[in-house]
Design a protein around this motif. Structure first.
Motif, PDB file in Angstrom:
ATOM      1  N   PHE A 144      55.103  26.030 -37.657  1.00  0.00           N
ATOM      2  CA  PHE A 144      53.811  25.847 -36.992  1.00  0.00           C
ATOM      3  C   PHE A 144      53.812  24.488 -36.294  1.00  0.00           C
ATOM      4  O   PHE A 144      53.911  23.444 -36.938  1.00  0.00           O
ATOM      5  CB  PHE A 144      52.674  25.923 -38.011  1.00  0.00           C
ATOM      6  CG  PHE A 144      52.661  27.197 -38.798  1.00  0.00           C
ATOM      7  CD1 PHE A 144      52.097  28.354 -38.279  1.00  0.00           C
ATOM      8  CD2 PHE A 144      53.242  27.249 -40.058  1.00  0.00           C
ATOM      9  CE1 PHE A 144      52.103  29.537 -39.010  1.00  0.00           C
ATOM     10  CE2 PHE A 144      53.252  28.417 -40.793  1.00  0.00           C
ATOM     11  CZ  PHE A 144      52.688  29.573 -40.268  1.00  0.00           C
ATOM     12  N   GLY A 145      53.670  24.499 -34.987  1.00  0.00           N
ATOM     13  CA  GLY A 145      53.817  23.275 -34.212  1.00  0.00           C
ATOM     14  C   GLY A 145      52.650  22.329 -34.279  1.00  0.00           C
ATOM     15  O   GLY A 145      52.733  21.222 -33.750  1.00  0.00           O
ATOM     16  N   ASP A 146      51.550  22.739 -34.933  1.00  0.00           N
ATOM     17  CA  ASP A 146      50.366  21.884 -34.973  1.00  0.00           C
ATOM     18  C   ASP A 146      49.966  21.525 -36.393  1.00  0.00           C
ATOM     19  O   ASP A 146      48.782  21.262 -36.655  1.00  0.00           O
ATOM     20  CB  ASP A 146      49.204  22.556 -34.247  1.00  0.00           C
ATOM     21  CG  ASP A 146      48.768  23.858 -34.910  1.00  0.00           C
ATOM     22  OD1 ASP A 146      49.556  24.432 -35.689  1.00  0.00           O
ATOM     23  OD2 ASP A 146      47.638  24.319 -34.649  1.00  0.00           O
ATOM     24  N   ASN A 152      55.401  19.332 -34.479  1.00  0.00           N
ATOM     25  CA  ASN A 152      56.830  19.639 -34.323  1.00  0.00           C
ATOM     26  C   ASN A 152      57.611  18.527 -33.640  1.00  0.00           C
ATOM     27  O   ASN A 152      58.824  18.402 -33.856  1.00  0.00           O
ATOM     28  CB  ASN A 152      57.031  20.974 -33.595  1.00  0.00           C
ATOM     29  CG  ASN A 152      56.250  21.086 -32.301  1.00  0.00           C
ATOM     30  OD1 ASN A 152      55.788  20.104 -31.738  1.00  0.00           O
ATOM     31  ND2 ASN A 152      56.107  22.310 -31.814  1.00  0.00           N
ATOM     32  N   ASP A 153      56.959  17.679 -32.832  1.00  0.00           N
ATOM     33  CA  ASP A 153      57.732  16.628 -32.164  1.00  0.00           C
ATOM     34  C   ASP A 153      57.989  15.430 -33.079  1.00  0.00           C
ATOM     35  O   ASP A 153      58.671  14.490 -32.669  1.00  0.00           O
ATOM     36  CB  ASP A 153      57.073  16.190 -30.858  1.00  0.00           C
ATOM     37  CG  ASP A 153      55.699  15.547 -31.046  1.00  0.00           C
ATOM     38  OD1 ASP A 153      55.117  15.702 -32.133  1.00  0.00           O
ATOM     39  OD2 ASP A 153      55.217  14.910 -30.098  1.00  0.00           O
ATOM     40  N   TYR A 154      57.482  15.443 -34.325  1.00  0.00           N
ATOM     41  CA  TYR A 154      57.881  14.415 -35.289  1.00  0.00           C
ATOM     42  C   TYR A 154      59.343  14.578 -35.681  1.00  0.00           C
ATOM     43  O   TYR A 154      60.052  13.598 -35.921  1.00  0.00           O
ATOM     44  CB  TYR A 154      57.069  14.521 -36.585  1.00  0.00           C
ATOM     45  CG  TYR A 154      55.623  14.120 -36.533  1.00  0.00           C
ATOM     46  CD1 TYR A 154      54.902  14.087 -35.340  1.00  0.00           C
ATOM     47  CD2 TYR A 154      54.952  13.786 -37.698  1.00  0.00           C
ATOM     48  CE1 TYR A 154      53.574  13.737 -35.324  1.00  0.00           C
ATOM     49  CE2 TYR A 154      53.618  13.433 -37.692  1.00  0.00           C
ATOM     50  CZ  TYR A 154      52.926  13.414 -36.503  1.00  0.00           C
ATOM     51  OH  TYR A 154      51.603  13.063 -36.481  1.00  0.00           O
ATOM     52  N   TRP A 155      59.776  15.818 -35.795  1.00  0.00           N
ATOM     53  CA  TRP A 155      61.034  16.138 -36.464  1.00  0.00           C
ATOM     54  C   TRP A 155      62.174  16.410 -35.496  1.00  0.00           C
ATOM     55  O   TRP A 155      63.321  16.570 -35.924  1.00  0.00           O
ATOM     56  CB  TRP A 155      60.846  17.359 -37.363  1.00  0.00           C
ATOM     57  CG  TRP A 155      59.541  17.348 -38.090  1.00  0.00           C
ATOM     58  CD1 TRP A 155      58.397  18.012 -37.737  1.00  0.00           C
ATOM     59  CD2 TRP A 155      59.218  16.615 -39.284  1.00  0.00           C
ATOM     60  NE1 TRP A 155      57.388  17.755 -38.637  1.00  0.00           N
ATOM     61  CE2 TRP A 155      57.866  16.899 -39.606  1.00  0.00           C
ATOM     62  CE3 TRP A 155      59.947  15.763 -40.116  1.00  0.00           C
ATOM     63  CZ2 TRP A 155      57.234  16.350 -40.718  1.00  0.00           C
ATOM     64  CZ3 TRP A 155      59.310  15.223 -41.220  1.00  0.00           C
ATOM     65  CH2 TRP A 155      57.972  15.514 -41.516  1.00  0.00           C
ATOM     66  N   THR A 156      61.876  16.512 -34.195  1.00  0.00           N
ATOM     67  CA  THR A 156      62.869  16.858 -33.190  1.00  0.00           C
ATOM     68  C   THR A 156      63.101  15.655 -32.288  1.00  0.00           C
ATOM     69  O   THR A 156      62.188  15.204 -31.598  1.00  0.00           O
ATOM     70  CB  THR A 156      62.400  18.057 -32.350  1.00  0.00           C
ATOM     71  OG1 THR A 156      62.049  19.136 -33.222  1.00  0.00           O
ATOM     72  CG2 THR A 156      63.489  18.507 -31.398  1.00  0.00           C
TER      73      THR A 156
END
Length: 867
Positions: A144-146, A152-156
């Motif tokens: 879940f991106g939110d 999701n942009d924390y981990w990528t």
């Protein structure tokens, strides 16, 4: 501030990326395709009868795709972005990387993430990336991106060897879960080419040092490897007076190619531990003109908005209170700090008879913290004579302020009375597997029907405890804690006036939930001459289980004790702990169907047209809890919540793709893709951090809205001689069609419809001209947007358009050594995408507030050694 993406020799970039390359991306004519593109392509389908196209349109689509076809031959909107192009653009955050993809509209993000990622004119109603999935090598980093404080942009993190491939709309609905808007896949190198490089870079106008490395190649007969990563440290551009950046990422894979061209087996590992600051608000002045629109956004006098740091050495450490027993613990304001250990394997096997077996597996252990100060900007005098906030619990009136050493704070001093937040995400880990079996069948005497059946499974865990403190500190750069006083009674300790309750009684909370998603899917494709048809279906079956627990009014207490602040005799500070009566179980299922159907006609070897319609779903996860959506005793969904437990996105698109030469190459080469789209979606969510202006305790916004948008995406390149041009434009005409918002104290109400969705400009663009001569290379990168709408009740206020210009230059000392200079935000422009405190009917004039702005000018020098 972090500049993670400049490493490679930029002279190589000209020949391999921008000369005749495709849209925003690209693979040059003589460059090998990415390993992941080449491996499946060799096995799944025979080579096309026509010569394979070149450049961007020749890249093989391996993201959200059931067949190994080139971009030109796929009835999808696809962008393929090379690592060289990303490095040339020198982005300062993941959000800036995503700006290269048409249709994707991220907000201003920090170096560590936390951008809101919109797609095709459809907004992000409450934060994160609800309709966009970020993948690494074909599997999601998070389902879940939110997820709150776990986007999701924390981990990528973009890595030296990544290629980014993005599919917007289309089969993202059926060949990925929870991604009806788009799938953005970060694809790793796999050692198909021998060699490596090391890049050393440093900020020339700020404190940052960084090392990037990559190496790979054959190990033995049938074996190859690749490893890459980075290490970074420094204070960053927004210098808080202490080391705000420190961390690393290391990724490695080993591949064994099976004998006889039977496929391959691959093992994978990733280690991430990266701390990055999160300070995306700054003091500004702005002008409200006719119609209530905002112009003239400038740094507040004496401040620099693009380099402003809320936190300083005196506020680097603060206390949080244990939610169970109230015991204090010291933590660091370390921004966004993700940690991840991932282990995976991949099998691509051809047993014979035209069958292809694929399986991707990954186990990820992830955790992290989000800890920072949000910014407010008001004079101390504005608080004097008023009651202390409800989160303090004392009911006293503020008579003044004192620093920790007892010194009196001047009434003219600008203070930040906002949240000091510490969220500990103790578990964001997952187990994921995607297995499929495909075969090409003969119909009408030809191998022209492709069938694929698969099952995707991912179990996403989310365990977190929230600590939003009610605080005061100076609003100057590197803020210092201050303490409100009421006569001789201190109403705070080290700036904290209330523990765990800044956004209301329910916001000191814990989550411990999980959601396994089992999703069988089926695709069919038919190729007949120049015509290709395909259709796919998917069914997601999700089970949400676990518990949430919050505080309540009867657990808010005023802790009285001796004061450590000279000039005061005692202290009273609010403390919120968990209330067992608020424990809410979750035990319910969510299921929905998705489908997609498309057609493409290949006009000739270099031109094609396509059309597609899709329906995709996205389930609500932690943002659905705790709320009256769920039965407080059984954990089952209440009947009224069943239809809104997931959102549906409907999309239709038609497009044209073309590449070729002008006058047999005398006037240059080009590559282009143009897509018209129409989409609509419904959204239900719950966000405790959103408050109604009637009071800071009236927090917890429930949203049930419907939106639609239509527009176009264009991207392409042009090259002639040593000159190249790359660009993309997105236009969207979005609309809020239905609006229903509820708050605890004021209840529900319908909003104004027909207005442009919040935070989504109708035009965004990127343009990059470049030139090479001998060992020298230079480029400009121009990004921007037209007016950004901000919803203010019944209307929109529009922020002024912005344009950001960056400069890239390099010099090749020899074949293996190069020097480069990157200047991001060359003109130190203040590009604002959100301003706090805007309201309908504001009188014309100049105002002061806090705003989300682009990072200021960064100058980075680097040297790269290849071997």
């Amino acid at each position: 501030m972090k500049q993670p993406f400049r490493k490679k020799t930029l002279c190589v970039l000209v020949s391999s990326v921008l000369m005749g390359a495709g849209s925003g991306s690209a693979i040059a004519d003589d460059a090998a395709p990415t390993p992941q593109a080449a491996e499946p392509a060799a096995a799944a389908t025979p080579a096309p009868a026509a010569p394979a196209p070149t450049g961007q349109l020749g890249a093989i689509v391996v993201t959200a795709s059931s067949q190994s076809k080139s971009v030109l031959e796929s009835s999808l909107s696809v962008s393929d972005i090379s690592s060289e192009l990303v490095e040339a653009l020198a982005p300062t955050s993941q959000a800036e990387v995503l700006r290269m993809i048409p249709g994707i509209i991220p907000s201003q993000g920090s170096p560590g993430g936390n951008a809101n990622i919109a797609v095709r004119g459809l907004p992000v109603p409450q934060g994160g990336s609800p309709f966009v999935q970020l993948q690494e090598d074909g599997l999601p980093t998070v389902l879940f991106g939110d997820m709150q404080f776990g986007n999701n942009d924390y981990w990528t993190k973009f890595d030296h060897s990544n290629t980014i491939q993005a599919v917007r709309g289309g089969s993202a609905s059926t060949l990925a879960s929870q991604a009806p808007g788009a799938v953005i896949n970060y694809i790793s190198d796999t050692g198909t080419r021998k060699g490596g490089e090391v890049s050393l870079s440093a900020g020339l106008n700020y404190d940052e040092q960084r090392v990037d490395f990559a190496v790979g190649g054959p190990i033995a007969e049938g074996w190859r490897f690749h490893t890459d990563g980075y290490l970074v440290q420094g204070n960053g551009l927004q210098d808080p007076g202490f080391q705000a950046e420190k961390g690393y990422q290391i990724k490695a894979n080993v591949t064994h190619d099976l004998d006889g061209g039977k496929g391959y087996i691959r093992g994978y590992i990733k280690l991430l531990d990266d701390q990055e600051p999160y300070q995306n608000q700054a003091p500004v002045t702005y002008t409200v003109g006719s119609g209530g629109n905002v112009t003239g956004v400038h740094s507040y006098p004496g401040y620099s908005a693009g380099t402003f740091a809320t936190t300083g050495p005196a506020s680097q450490y603060f206390n949080v209170a244990n939610l169970s027993n109230g015991q204090l613990q010291q933590v660091q304001a370390s921004g966004i700090h993700p940690k991840a250990e991932a282990f995976g394997a991949e099998l691509h096997y051809l047993p014979g008879g035209g069958w292809v077996l694929d399986d991707k597996f990954r186990y990820t252990n992830m955790s992290g913290t989000f800890s920072t100060y949000f910014l407010g900007f008001n004079p101390a005098s504005s608080y004097i004579g008023n009651p202390i906030g409800a989160a303090n619990g004392s009911g006293r009136t503020v008579t003044g302020f004192r620093y920790n050493n007892g010194q009196t704070v001047s009434p003219a001093t600008m203070l930040s009375n906002s949240v000091q937040v510490y969220t500990n995400v103790s578990d964001a880990g997952s187990l994921a597997n995607d297995a499929s079996l495909s075969r090409q069948f003969s119909v009408f005497g030809k191998n022209d029907v492709n069938a694929k059946a698969g099952v995707f499974y991912m179990n996403q865990h989310y365990a977190a405890d929230w600590h939003p403190n009610y605080t005061f500190l100076t609003s100057g750069p590197q803020g210092v804690p201050v303490n409100p006083v009421s006569g001789s009674v201190a109403l705070a300790q080290n700036g904290v006036a209330g523990y765990n309750g800044n956004w209301g009684n329910g916001t000191g909370r814990i989550y411990d939930i999980q959601a396994p998603d089992t999703a069988p899917y089926l695709t069919l494709g038919w190729d007949h001459g120049s015509l290709s048809l395909d259709a796919s279906v998917r069914r997601d079956l999700i089970r949400v289980t676990g518990i949430t627990e919050t505080g309540s009014a009867n657990t808010l207490q005023t802790v009285t004790g001796p004061s450590s602040i000279p000039g005061t005799t005692s202290s009273q500070v609010g403390l919120l702990t968990l209330d067992p009566a608020t424990t809410q179980p979750a035990n319910y299922g969510i299921s929905y169907n998705s489908w997609s159907a498309g057609a493409l006609y290949l006009l000739d070897d270099n031109n094609s047209v396509f059309a597609r319609a899709s329906r995709g779903g996205r389930a609500n996860f932690d943002r659905f809890l705790p709320n009256n959506n769920v039965n407080a005793i059984t954990g089952a969904l209440n009947p009224a919540a069943v239809p809104t437990s997931y959102s549906v996105v409907l999309q239709q698109e038609i497009g044209f793709k073309s590449q070729g030469d002008f006058a047999d190459g005398k006037w240059g080469r080009y590559s282009t893709e143009f897509t018209l789209f129409h989409d609509e979606f419904s959204y239900l969510g719950y966000d405790l951090t959103l408050c109604n202006p009637t009071g800071s305790t009236n927090c917890g916004q429930s949203t049930n809205n419907a939106y639609s948008a239509r527009g176009f995406e264009w991207d392409g390149t042009y090259g002639i001689g040593n000159f190249a041009l790359t660009g993309q434009v997105t236009y969207s005409d979005g609309s809020l069609d239905t609006a229903n918002t509820c708050y605890p104290q004021t209840g529900c109400g319908t909003g104004t419809t027909g207005i442009q969705p919040n935070g989504v400009p109708s035009v965004t663009y990127m343009l990059s001209p470049s030139y090479r001569t001998g060992p020298y290379y230079g480029a400009l990168v121009i990004t921007g947007a037209n007016a950004t709408p901000i919803n203010v009740g019944t209307a929109n206020v529009y922020l002024e358009p912005y344009t950001l210009v960056s400069l890239v230059g390099s010099y090749a000392w020899d074949a293996n050594t190069s020097f480069s200079l990157h200047v991001n935000n060359l003109f130190n422009s203040i590009a604002s995408t959100y301003i706090n405190g805007l309201s309908a009917g504001m009188a014309q004039g100049t105002y002061t507030s806090t705003a989300t702005v682009a990072y200021g000018r960064t100058v980075v020098g680097s040297v790269t050694f290849k071997f």
